[in-house]
Design a protein around this motif. Structure first.
Motif, PDB file in Angstrom:
ATOM      1  N   THR A   1      66.681  10.164 102.809  1.00 47.81           N
ATOM      2  CA  THR A   1      67.643   9.136 102.422  1.00 47.81           C
ATOM      3  C   THR A   1      67.354   7.764 103.001  1.00 47.81           C
ATOM      4  O   THR A   1      67.926   6.782 102.578  1.00 47.81           O
ATOM      5  CB  THR A   1      69.058   9.533 102.879  1.00 47.81           C
ATOM      6  N   TYR A   2      66.472   7.677 103.931  1.00 43.77           N
ATOM      7  CA  TYR A   2      66.295   6.402 104.627  1.00 43.77           C
ATOM      8  C   TYR A   2      65.184   5.621 103.970  1.00 43.77           C
ATOM      9  O   TYR A   2      64.062   6.069 103.910  1.00 43.77           O
ATOM     10  CB  TYR A   2      65.965   6.668 106.094  1.00 43.77           C
ATOM     11  N   ASN A   3      65.480   4.438 103.462  1.00 41.22           N
ATOM     12  CA  ASN A   3      64.501   3.683 102.689  1.00 41.22           C
ATOM     13  C   ASN A   3      64.046   2.386 103.311  1.00 41.22           C
ATOM     14  O   ASN A   3      63.142   1.753 102.806  1.00 41.22           O
ATOM     15  CB  ASN A   3      65.082   3.322 101.318  1.00 41.22           C
ATOM     16  N   GLU A   4      64.717   1.945 104.373  1.00 43.15           N
ATOM     17  CA  GLU A   4      64.450   0.601 104.869  1.00 43.15           C
ATOM     18  C   GLU A   4      63.009   0.482 105.337  1.00 43.15           C
ATOM     19  O   GLU A   4      62.558   1.236 106.193  1.00 43.15           O
ATOM     20  CB  GLU A   4      65.409   0.261 106.007  1.00 43.15           C
ATOM     21  N   GLN A   5      62.294  -0.426 104.730  1.00 42.89           N
ATOM     22  CA  GLN A   5      60.896  -0.649 105.061  1.00 42.89           C
ATOM     23  C   GLN A   5      60.756  -2.031 105.681  1.00 42.89           C
ATOM     24  O   GLN A   5      61.294  -3.010 105.181  1.00 42.89           O
ATOM     25  CB  GLN A   5      60.018  -0.536 103.820  1.00 42.89           C
TER      26      GLN A   5
END
Lengths: 114, 113
Positions: free
Chosen positions: A99-103
């Protein structure tokens, strides 16, 4: 906390040569994605490495290859350089997961192919 | 179907005005919509992001409006400042294994003093 770093900053190569670009991921991140940004365009996804394995690939030919090391740093290798490979190459690090997308992006390496 | 279409290509606003940048997508599997800000010679920096279960998200002067039925989302910059002059990219990610970002083509924003 150290951010994403890339080296070198700039690079000039001639057509047919090979190049290696390097990326150090942000502290605590285990995933590195590489993007190509042509002048005046948005970044395009090349591939991603998660825990030292390729985890996905965009529409780029096999002469674009990569590695991820145990410390989660990464390399992008491009063989048989073509003029169209001239671009800003960006790496982005993140924490892998469903669920974690922060790039978080590095400053990029500007590659010029003559 | 993986495309994200962004408009306008360039935008000029006066200091204190509202800047609005729009994006549209086709792939209904997208589930994460970030906006990035990029200054010349720098990598993109995450500005604000939204997931499709909410219609609006606000952080300071930056607001994302999301219209799931129209498959559109927009960035509003309130009280625009000259320091906001940069290129803005919308992006979208879908829940594949890599969750790679698909970027729009960018909007070059100029805020006049």
């Amino acid at each position: 906390e150290t951010g994403v770093t890339q080296s070198p900053t700039h690079l000039i190569k001639t057509r047919g040569q090979q190049v290696t670009l390097r990326c150090s991921s942000q502290s605590g991140h285990n995933t590195v994605s590489w993007y190509q940004q042509a002048l005046g365009q948005g970044p395009q996804f090349i591939f991603q490495y998660y825990r030292e394995e390729e985890n996905g690939r965009g529409n780029f030919p096999p002469r674009f290859s990569g590695l991820q090391f145990p410390n989660y740093s990464s390399e992008l290798n491009v063989n048989a350089l073509e003029l169209d490979d001239s671009a800003l190459y960006l790496c982005a690090s993140s924490w892998g997961g469903v669920t974690y997308n922060e790039q978080f992006f590095g400053p990029g390496t500007r590659l010029t192919v003559l | 179907q993986q495309q994200v279409k962004q408009s306008p290509q360039s935008l000029i606003v006066q200091k204190g005005g509202i800047s609005i940048i729009n994006c549209a997508y086709e792939n209904t599997a997208f589930d994460y919509f970030p906006w990035y800000q990029q200054f010349p010679g720098k990598g993109p920096a995450l500005l604000i992001a939204i997931r499709p279960d909410v219609s609006e998200k606000k952080e300071g002067r930056f607001t994302i409006s999301f219209n799931k039925s129209a498959k559109q989302f927009s960035l509003h910059i309130m009280d625009s400042q000259p320091g906001d002059s940069a290129t803005y990219f919308c992006a979208a990610a879908w829940p594949g294994s890599a969750r790679q970002l698909t970027f729009g083509s960018g909007t070059q924003l100029t805020v006049l003093p």
